[in-house]
Design an enzyme around this catalytic site. Structure first.
Site, mmCIF file in Angstrom:
data_model
loop_
_atom_site.group_PDB
_atom_site.id
_atom_site.type_symbol
_atom_site.label_atom_id
_atom_site.label_comp_id
_atom_site.label_asym_id
_atom_site.label_seq_id
_atom_site.Cartn_x
_atom_site.Cartn_y
_atom_site.Cartn_z
ATOM 1 N N PRO A 66 0.767 -1.253 0.000
ATOM 2 C CA PRO A 66 0.000 0.000 0.000
ATOM 3 C C PRO A 66 0.800 1.307 0.000
ATOM 4 O O PRO A 66 0.589 2.145 -0.875
ATOM 5 C CB PRO A 66 -0.857 -0.123 1.264
ATOM 6 C CG PRO A 66 -1.031 -1.603 1.462
ATOM 7 C CD PRO A 66 0.272 -2.194 1.030
ATOM 8 N N THR A 95 2.153 2.536 -5.342
ATOM 9 C CA THR A 95 2.094 3.999 -5.498
ATOM 10 C C THR A 95 2.477 4.616 -4.165
ATOM 11 O O THR A 95 1.744 4.461 -3.176
ATOM 12 C CB THR A 95 0.665 4.449 -5.865
ATOM 13 O OG1 THR A 95 0.292 3.820 -7.083
ATOM 14 C CG2 THR A 95 0.610 5.966 -6.039
ATOM 15 N N LYS A 170 3.166 9.368 -11.930
ATOM 16 C CA LYS A 170 1.901 8.753 -11.491
ATOM 17 C C LYS A 170 1.040 9.742 -10.679
ATOM 18 O O LYS A 170 -0.163 9.851 -10.893
ATOM 19 C CB LYS A 170 2.253 7.514 -10.644
ATOM 20 C CG LYS A 170 1.141 6.964 -9.789
ATOM 21 C CD LYS A 170 0.175 6.122 -10.559
ATOM 22 C CE LYS A 170 -0.960 5.645 -9.648
ATOM 23 N NZ LYS A 170 -2.033 4.990 -10.359
ATOM 24 N N LYS A 245 -5.650 9.206 -1.023
ATOM 25 C CA LYS A 245 -4.234 8.904 -0.731
ATOM 26 C C LYS A 245 -3.333 9.521 -1.812
ATOM 27 O O LYS A 245 -2.348 10.197 -1.506
ATOM 28 C CB LYS A 245 -4.044 7.381 -0.690
ATOM 29 C CG LYS A 245 -2.598 6.939 -0.544
ATOM 30 C CD LYS A 245 -2.424 5.455 -0.874
ATOM 31 C CE LYS A 245 -1.168 5.253 -1.679
ATOM 32 N NZ LYS A 245 -0.966 3.954 -2.232
HETATM 33 P P1 NAD Z 1 -4.307 -4.084 -1.353
HETATM 34 O O1 NAD Z 1 -4.483 -3.495 -0.008
HETATM 35 O O2 NAD Z 1 -5.424 -4.822 -2.004
HETATM 36 O O3 NAD Z 1 -3.034 -5.091 -1.321
HETATM 37 C C1 NAD Z 1 -1.831 -4.820 -0.677
HETATM 38 C C2 NAD Z 1 -1.274 -6.127 -0.144
HETATM 39 O O4 NAD Z 1 0.012 -5.870 0.431
HETATM 40 C C3 NAD Z 1 -2.139 -6.756 0.952
HETATM 41 O O5 NAD Z 1 -2.481 -8.083 0.584
HETATM 42 C C4 NAD Z 1 -1.259 -6.693 2.191
HETATM 43 O O6 NAD Z 1 -1.448 -7.797 3.070
HETATM 44 C C5 NAD Z 1 0.134 -6.697 1.563
HETATM 45 N N1 NAD Z 1 1.163 -6.153 2.449
HETATM 46 C C6 NAD Z 1 1.174 -4.976 3.112
HETATM 47 N N2 NAD Z 1 2.312 -4.847 3.827
HETATM 48 C C7 NAD Z 1 3.020 -5.986 3.614
HETATM 49 C C8 NAD Z 1 4.269 -6.464 4.092
HETATM 50 N N3 NAD Z 1 5.006 -5.754 4.955
HETATM 51 N N4 NAD Z 1 4.688 -7.676 3.674
HETATM 52 C C9 NAD Z 1 3.938 -8.412 2.813
HETATM 53 N N5 NAD Z 1 2.741 -8.012 2.327
HETATM 54 C C10 NAD Z 1 2.291 -6.817 2.736
HETATM 55 O O7 NAD Z 1 -3.797 -2.884 -2.284
HETATM 56 P P2 NAD Z 1 -3.849 -2.807 -3.893
HETATM 57 O O8 NAD Z 1 -5.162 -2.244 -4.334
HETATM 58 O O9 NAD Z 1 -3.355 -4.098 -4.447
HETATM 59 O O10 NAD Z 1 -2.786 -1.638 -4.131
HETATM 60 C C11 NAD Z 1 -1.390 -1.854 -4.030
HETATM 61 C C12 NAD Z 1 -0.690 -0.583 -4.512
HETATM 62 O O11 NAD Z 1 -1.084 -0.310 -5.867
HETATM 63 C C13 NAD Z 1 -1.063 0.679 -3.705
HETATM 64 O O12 NAD Z 1 0.081 1.483 -3.549
HETATM 65 C C14 NAD Z 1 -2.123 1.355 -4.587
HETATM 66 O O13 NAD Z 1 -2.175 2.765 -4.393
HETATM 67 C C15 NAD Z 1 -1.612 1.002 -5.973
HETATM 68 N N6 NAD Z 1 -2.657 1.015 -7.020
HETATM 69 C C16 NAD Z 1 -3.881 0.460 -6.788
HETATM 70 C C17 NAD Z 1 -4.843 0.494 -7.797
HETATM 71 C C18 NAD Z 1 -6.219 -0.109 -7.579
HETATM 72 O O14 NAD Z 1 -7.104 0.140 -8.411
HETATM 73 N N7 NAD Z 1 -6.422 -0.890 -6.532
HETATM 74 C C19 NAD Z 1 -4.556 1.099 -9.035
HETATM 75 C C20 NAD Z 1 -3.282 1.621 -9.246
HETATM 76 C C21 NAD Z 1 -2.332 1.570 -8.226
#
Ligand code: NAD
Length: 296
Positions: A66, A95, A170, A245
Protein backbone atom coordinates in the site's frame (compact mmCIF):
# COMPACT_ATOMS: atom_id res chain seq x y z
CA UNK A 1 11.98 -17.58 -18.28
CA UNK A 2 12.79 -15.90 -14.99
CA UNK A 3 12.50 -16.63 -11.28
CA UNK A 4 10.45 -13.85 -9.68
CA UNK A 5 9.84 -13.09 -6.00
CA UNK A 6 6.55 -11.18 -5.55
CA UNK A 7 5.55 -9.42 -2.32
CA UNK A 8 2.06 -7.92 -1.83
CA UNK A 9 -0.71 -10.08 -3.30
CA UNK A 10 -3.75 -7.82 -2.90
CA UNK A 11 -6.26 -6.49 -5.43
CA UNK A 12 -3.46 -5.56 -7.81
CA UNK A 13 -0.63 -7.94 -6.88
CA UNK A 14 -2.87 -11.05 -7.06
CA UNK A 15 -3.78 -10.70 -10.75
CA UNK A 16 -0.27 -9.45 -11.63
CA UNK A 17 1.15 -12.70 -10.23
CA UNK A 18 -1.32 -14.75 -12.25
CA UNK A 19 -0.24 -12.99 -15.45
CA UNK A 20 3.46 -13.55 -14.72
CA UNK A 21 2.74 -17.27 -14.26
CA UNK A 22 0.79 -17.30 -17.54
CA UNK A 23 3.80 -15.66 -19.21
CA UNK A 24 5.89 -18.66 -18.12
CA UNK A 25 7.81 -17.22 -15.15
CA UNK A 26 8.23 -19.13 -11.89
CA UNK A 27 6.92 -17.23 -8.86
CA UNK A 28 7.81 -17.24 -5.15
CA UNK A 29 5.25 -15.16 -3.26
CA UNK A 30 4.75 -13.57 0.15
CA UNK A 31 1.99 -11.51 1.79
CA UNK A 32 0.93 -10.80 5.38
CA UNK A 33 -2.38 -12.46 4.50
CA UNK A 34 -2.41 -16.25 4.28
CA UNK A 35 -5.55 -16.16 2.14
CA UNK A 36 -3.77 -13.99 -0.41
CA UNK A 37 -0.84 -16.44 -0.50
CA UNK A 38 -3.17 -19.43 -0.92
CA UNK A 39 -4.92 -17.73 -3.82
CA UNK A 40 -1.57 -17.22 -5.59
CA UNK A 41 -0.55 -20.82 -4.86
CA UNK A 42 -3.75 -22.02 -6.57
CA UNK A 43 -2.59 -20.13 -9.65
CA UNK A 44 0.76 -21.96 -9.59
CA UNK A 45 3.01 -19.83 -7.33
CA UNK A 46 5.25 -21.18 -4.57
CA UNK A 47 4.41 -19.93 -1.04
CA UNK A 48 7.11 -18.51 1.23
CA UNK A 49 7.05 -17.52 4.90
CA UNK A 50 8.87 -14.17 4.79
CA UNK A 51 9.98 -11.22 2.68
CA UNK A 52 13.54 -12.55 2.88
CA UNK A 53 12.59 -16.02 1.66
CA UNK A 54 10.58 -14.59 -1.27
CA UNK A 55 13.47 -12.37 -2.35
CA UNK A 56 16.31 -14.87 -2.10
CA UNK A 57 17.52 -16.96 -5.07
CA UNK A 58 15.42 -15.08 -7.64
CA UNK A 59 16.26 -12.98 -10.72
CA UNK A 60 13.66 -10.28 -9.99
CA UNK A 61 11.75 -9.02 -6.96
CA UNK A 62 8.44 -7.21 -7.50
CA UNK A 63 6.65 -5.40 -4.65
CA UNK A 64 3.02 -4.18 -4.69
CA UNK A 65 2.13 -2.94 -1.19
CA UNK A 66 0.00 0.00 0.00
CA UNK A 67 2.23 2.88 1.16
CA UNK A 68 5.80 4.24 1.40
CA UNK A 69 6.38 3.00 4.97
CA UNK A 70 5.58 -0.58 3.79
CA UNK A 71 8.10 -0.25 0.96
CA UNK A 72 10.81 1.16 3.25
CA UNK A 73 10.16 -1.66 5.74
CA UNK A 74 10.30 -4.57 3.30
CA UNK A 75 13.36 -3.26 1.44
CA UNK A 76 15.43 -1.70 4.20
CA UNK A 77 14.64 -3.40 7.51
CA UNK A 78 16.48 -6.67 7.20
CA UNK A 79 14.36 -7.54 4.15
CA UNK A 80 14.87 -7.60 0.39
CA UNK A 81 18.24 -5.86 0.24
CA UNK A 82 19.64 -8.18 2.91
CA UNK A 83 18.36 -11.36 1.25
CA UNK A 84 18.66 -10.83 -2.51
CA UNK A 85 21.50 -12.44 -4.45
CA UNK A 86 23.86 -10.17 -6.43
CA UNK A 87 22.34 -9.32 -9.82
CA UNK A 88 18.70 -9.45 -8.63
CA UNK A 89 16.67 -6.68 -10.32
CA UNK A 90 14.16 -4.87 -8.07
CA UNK A 91 10.82 -3.41 -9.16
CA UNK A 92 8.53 -1.51 -6.80
CA UNK A 93 5.09 -1.05 -8.37
CA UNK A 94 3.33 0.38 -5.30
CA UNK A 95 2.09 4.00 -5.50
CA UNK A 96 4.14 5.81 -2.84
CA UNK A 97 5.68 9.18 -2.00
CA UNK A 98 8.63 10.30 -4.10
CA UNK A 99 10.85 10.64 -0.97
CA UNK A 100 10.41 6.98 0.06
CA UNK A 101 10.98 5.85 -3.54
CA UNK A 102 14.23 7.82 -3.72
CA UNK A 103 15.42 6.57 -0.31
CA UNK A 104 14.91 2.93 -1.36
CA UNK A 105 16.59 3.60 -4.74
CA UNK A 106 19.65 5.04 -2.97
CA UNK A 107 19.91 2.05 -0.62
CA UNK A 108 19.52 -0.45 -3.49
CA UNK A 109 22.16 1.34 -5.53
CA UNK A 110 24.59 1.44 -2.59
CA UNK A 111 24.11 -2.31 -2.18
CA UNK A 112 24.92 -2.80 -5.90
CA UNK A 113 21.41 -3.65 -7.20
CA UNK A 114 19.50 -2.45 -10.26
CA UNK A 115 16.15 -0.99 -9.22
CA UNK A 116 13.18 0.85 -10.73
CA UNK A 117 10.06 2.41 -9.27
CA UNK A 118 7.23 1.32 -11.58
CA UNK A 119 3.80 2.45 -10.36
CA UNK A 120 0.88 1.52 -12.57
CA UNK A 121 -2.33 2.88 -13.97
CA UNK A 122 -5.17 0.74 -15.26
CA UNK A 123 -6.61 -0.46 -11.93
CA UNK A 124 -7.78 -3.97 -11.12
CA UNK A 125 -9.27 -4.40 -14.60
CA UNK A 126 -5.90 -3.61 -16.21
CA UNK A 127 -4.07 -5.85 -13.72
CA UNK A 128 -6.42 -8.71 -14.60
CA UNK A 129 -6.17 -8.19 -18.34
CA UNK A 130 -2.39 -7.67 -18.30
CA UNK A 131 -2.81 -4.23 -19.87
CA UNK A 132 -1.34 -1.99 -17.13
CA UNK A 133 0.67 1.12 -17.93
CA UNK A 134 3.99 1.16 -16.03
CA UNK A 135 5.60 4.54 -15.27
CA UNK A 136 9.23 3.74 -14.58
CA UNK A 137 11.95 5.65 -12.73
CA UNK A 138 15.56 4.53 -12.58
CA UNK A 139 18.64 4.37 -14.78
CA UNK A 140 18.27 3.15 -18.36
CA UNK A 141 20.14 -0.10 -17.67
CA UNK A 142 17.78 -1.01 -14.80
CA UNK A 143 14.76 -0.08 -16.95
CA UNK A 144 15.91 -2.34 -19.82
CA UNK A 145 16.59 -5.24 -17.43
CA UNK A 146 13.14 -4.91 -15.78
CA UNK A 147 11.19 -4.49 -19.03
CA UNK A 148 10.73 -8.20 -19.95
CA UNK A 149 9.04 -8.82 -16.57
CA UNK A 150 6.83 -5.74 -16.88
CA UNK A 151 5.76 -6.92 -20.35
CA UNK A 152 4.16 -9.95 -18.66
CA UNK A 153 1.81 -7.62 -16.75
CA UNK A 154 1.31 -4.55 -18.91
CA UNK A 155 1.13 -2.97 -22.34
CA UNK A 156 2.56 0.55 -22.03
CA UNK A 157 5.96 0.57 -20.37
CA UNK A 158 7.43 4.07 -20.23
CA UNK A 159 10.79 5.23 -18.91
CA UNK A 160 10.01 8.53 -17.10
CA UNK A 161 13.54 9.38 -15.90
CA UNK A 162 15.72 8.78 -12.84
CA UNK A 163 14.73 7.02 -9.58
CA UNK A 164 11.43 8.35 -8.17
CA UNK A 165 10.24 9.94 -11.42
CA UNK A 166 7.86 7.05 -12.13
CA UNK A 167 6.10 8.00 -8.87
CA UNK A 168 6.22 11.69 -9.80
CA UNK A 169 4.53 10.92 -13.16
CA UNK A 170 1.90 8.75 -11.49
CA UNK A 171 0.84 11.38 -8.94
CA UNK A 172 0.62 14.09 -11.64
CA UNK A 173 -1.77 11.81 -13.53
CA UNK A 174 -3.84 10.94 -10.47
CA UNK A 175 -4.03 14.55 -9.29
CA UNK A 176 -5.48 15.41 -12.69
CA UNK A 177 -7.91 12.47 -12.55
CA UNK A 178 -9.14 13.65 -9.10
CA UNK A 179 -9.57 17.21 -10.36
CA UNK A 180 -11.43 15.94 -13.44
CA UNK A 181 -13.76 13.80 -11.30
CA UNK A 182 -14.69 16.82 -9.17
CA UNK A 183 -15.01 19.03 -12.27
CA UNK A 184 -17.33 16.52 -13.96
CA UNK A 185 -19.52 16.42 -10.82
CA UNK A 186 -19.72 20.23 -10.69
CA UNK A 187 -20.61 20.66 -14.37
CA UNK A 188 -23.16 17.84 -14.49
CA UNK A 189 -24.91 19.06 -11.33
CA UNK A 190 -24.96 22.70 -12.41
CA UNK A 191 -26.29 21.79 -15.87
CA UNK A 192 -29.03 19.62 -14.39
CA UNK A 193 -30.07 22.34 -11.92
CA UNK A 194 -30.20 24.84 -14.78
CA UNK A 195 -32.68 22.50 -16.46
CA UNK A 196 -30.57 20.58 -19.04
CA UNK A 197 -31.06 16.80 -19.00
CA UNK A 198 -27.99 14.75 -17.98
CA UNK A 199 -28.15 12.82 -21.28
CA UNK A 200 -27.91 16.02 -23.31
CA UNK A 201 -25.11 17.36 -21.10
CA UNK A 202 -23.19 14.13 -21.60
CA UNK A 203 -23.77 14.02 -25.36
CA UNK A 204 -22.63 17.61 -25.89
CA UNK A 205 -19.74 17.85 -23.44
CA UNK A 206 -18.22 14.50 -24.42
CA UNK A 207 -17.74 15.89 -27.94
CA UNK A 208 -16.79 19.42 -26.82
CA UNK A 209 -13.85 21.20 -25.21
CA UNK A 210 -14.87 20.38 -21.61
CA UNK A 211 -14.49 16.64 -22.12
CA UNK A 212 -12.05 14.40 -20.24
CA UNK A 213 -11.47 10.66 -20.02
CA UNK A 214 -13.04 10.69 -16.54
CA UNK A 215 -16.08 12.64 -17.79
CA UNK A 216 -16.58 10.21 -20.66
CA UNK A 217 -16.01 6.88 -18.88
CA UNK A 218 -16.82 7.51 -15.16
CA UNK A 219 -19.43 10.21 -15.40
CA UNK A 220 -20.94 10.81 -11.92
CA UNK A 221 -24.55 10.87 -13.18
CA UNK A 222 -26.16 7.41 -13.50
CA UNK A 223 -27.04 5.95 -16.90
CA UNK A 224 -25.50 8.58 -19.17
CA UNK A 225 -22.68 6.23 -20.25
CA UNK A 226 -22.47 2.44 -20.02
CA UNK A 227 -19.11 2.22 -18.20
CA UNK A 228 -19.68 4.42 -15.15
CA UNK A 229 -19.76 3.01 -11.58
CA UNK A 230 -22.52 5.62 -10.99
CA UNK A 231 -24.81 3.15 -12.82
CA UNK A 232 -24.19 0.66 -10.02
CA UNK A 233 -24.53 2.80 -6.86
CA UNK A 234 -20.84 3.84 -7.19
CA UNK A 235 -19.46 0.33 -6.65
CA UNK A 236 -15.70 0.64 -7.47
CA UNK A 237 -13.87 1.01 -9.81
CA UNK A 238 -11.24 3.02 -8.06
CA UNK A 239 -12.07 3.65 -4.41
CA UNK A 240 -12.39 7.26 -3.24
CA UNK A 241 -10.06 6.57 -0.29
CA UNK A 242 -7.28 5.50 -2.70
CA UNK A 243 -7.85 8.68 -4.71
CA UNK A 244 -7.51 10.71 -1.50
CA UNK A 245 -4.23 8.90 -0.73
CA UNK A 246 -2.87 9.84 -4.18
CA UNK A 247 -4.13 13.44 -3.93
CA UNK A 248 -2.36 13.78 -0.57
CA UNK A 249 0.84 12.45 -2.17
CA UNK A 250 0.42 15.06 -4.91
CA UNK A 251 0.08 17.85 -2.35
CA UNK A 252 3.21 16.71 -0.47
CA UNK A 253 5.11 16.55 -3.78
CA UNK A 254 3.83 20.01 -4.78
CA UNK A 255 5.18 21.40 -1.52
CA UNK A 256 8.57 19.75 -2.10
CA UNK A 257 8.68 21.11 -5.66
CA UNK A 258 7.51 24.57 -4.49
CA UNK A 259 4.79 24.54 -7.14
CA UNK A 260 1.26 25.84 -6.79
CA UNK A 261 -1.65 23.38 -7.30
CA UNK A 262 -4.86 25.24 -6.36
CA UNK A 263 -7.08 22.74 -8.17
CA UNK A 264 -5.20 19.80 -6.65
CA UNK A 265 -5.75 21.36 -3.21
CA UNK A 266 -9.48 21.84 -3.90
CA UNK A 267 -9.85 18.24 -5.08
CA UNK A 268 -7.96 16.98 -1.99
CA UNK A 269 -10.32 18.94 0.31
CA UNK A 270 -13.41 17.67 -1.54
CA UNK A 271 -12.26 14.01 -1.35
CA UNK A 272 -11.41 14.48 2.34
CA UNK A 273 -15.00 15.70 2.89
CA UNK A 274 -16.36 12.66 1.00
CA UNK A 275 -14.27 10.24 3.07
CA UNK A 276 -15.19 12.01 6.34
CA UNK A 277 -18.85 11.42 5.40
CA UNK A 278 -18.17 7.66 5.30
CA UNK A 279 -18.00 7.08 1.52
CA UNK A 280 -14.32 6.07 1.18
CA UNK A 281 -15.11 2.61 -0.21
CA UNK A 282 -17.25 3.98 -3.05
CA UNK A 283 -15.89 4.73 -6.51
CA UNK A 284 -14.16 8.04 -7.18
CA UNK A 285 -17.18 9.22 -9.20
CA UNK A 286 -19.14 9.38 -5.90
CA UNK A 287 -17.40 12.74 -5.37
CA UNK A 288 -20.69 14.09 -6.76
CA UNK A 289 -22.15 13.49 -3.25
CA UNK A 290 -20.14 16.52 -2.06
CA UNK A 291 -21.86 18.68 -4.69
CA UNK A 292 -25.24 16.92 -4.84
CA UNK A 293 -25.74 15.07 -1.52
CA UNK A 294 -28.92 13.31 -2.67
CA UNK A 295 -26.96 11.32 -5.33
CA UNK A 296 -27.42 7.56 -4.89
P1 NAD B 1 -4.31 -4.08 -1.35
O1 NAD B 1 -4.48 -3.50 -0.01
O2 NAD B 1 -5.42 -4.82 -2.00
O3 NAD B 1 -3.03 -5.09 -1.32
C1 NAD B 1 -1.83 -4.82 -0.68
C2 NAD B 1 -1.27 -6.13 -0.14
O4 NAD B 1 0.01 -5.87 0.43
C3 NAD B 1 -2.14 -6.76 0.95
O5 NAD B 1 -2.48 -8.08 0.58
C4 NAD B 1 -1.26 -6.69 2.19
O6 NAD B 1 -1.45 -7.80 3.07
C5 NAD B 1 0.13 -6.70 1.56
N1 NAD B 1 1.16 -6.15 2.45
C6 NAD B 1 1.17 -4.98 3.11
N2 NAD B 1 2.31 -4.85 3.83
C7 NAD B 1 3.02 -5.99 3.61
C8 NAD B 1 4.27 -6.46 4.09
N3 NAD B 1 5.01 -5.75 4.95
N4 NAD B 1 4.69 -7.68 3.67
C9 NAD B 1 3.94 -8.41 2.81
N5 NAD B 1 2.74 -8.01 2.33
C10 NAD B 1 2.29 -6.82 2.74
O7 NAD B 1 -3.80 -2.88 -2.28
P2 NAD B 1 -3.85 -2.81 -3.89
O8 NAD B 1 -5.16 -2.24 -4.33
O9 NAD B 1 -3.35 -4.10 -4.45
O10 NAD B 1 -2.79 -1.64 -4.13
C11 NAD B 1 -1.39 -1.85 -4.03
C12 NAD B 1 -0.69 -0.58 -4.51
O11 NAD B 1 -1.08 -0.31 -5.87
C13 NAD B 1 -1.06 0.68 -3.70
O12 NAD B 1 0.08 1.48 -3.55
C14 NAD B 1 -2.12 1.36 -4.59
O13 NAD B 1 -2.17 2.76 -4.39
C15 NAD B 1 -1.61 1.00 -5.97
N6 NAD B 1 -2.66 1.02 -7.02
C16 NAD B 1 -3.88 0.46 -6.79
C17 NAD B 1 -4.84 0.49 -7.80
C18 NAD B 1 -6.22 -0.11 -7.58
O14 NAD B 1 -7.10 0.14 -8.41
N7 NAD B 1 -6.42 -0.89 -6.53
C19 NAD B 1 -4.56 1.10 -9.03
C20 NAD B 1 -3.28 1.62 -9.25
C21 NAD B 1 -2.33 1.57 -8.23
Amino acid sequence: MAKVGFIGLGNMGGPMVRNLIKAGHSLKVYDLSEDAINFAVQAGAMATKSVKEASSEVDFVVTMVPVGSNVREIFLEDGILAAAAPGTVMIDSSTIDVGSAQAVHEAAKSAGFNMIDAPVSGGVIGADAGTLTFMCGGDKDSFEKAKPILQGMGKNIVHCGSGGLGQATKICNNMLAGINALAAAEAMTMGERLGVSPDILYEVISTSTGRSYIFETSNPMPDVCSTSPANNKFKPGFMAKLMLKDLRLSQAAAQDAKTSTPLGAAATAAFQQLIDSGFGDLDTSSIIKVIKPESK
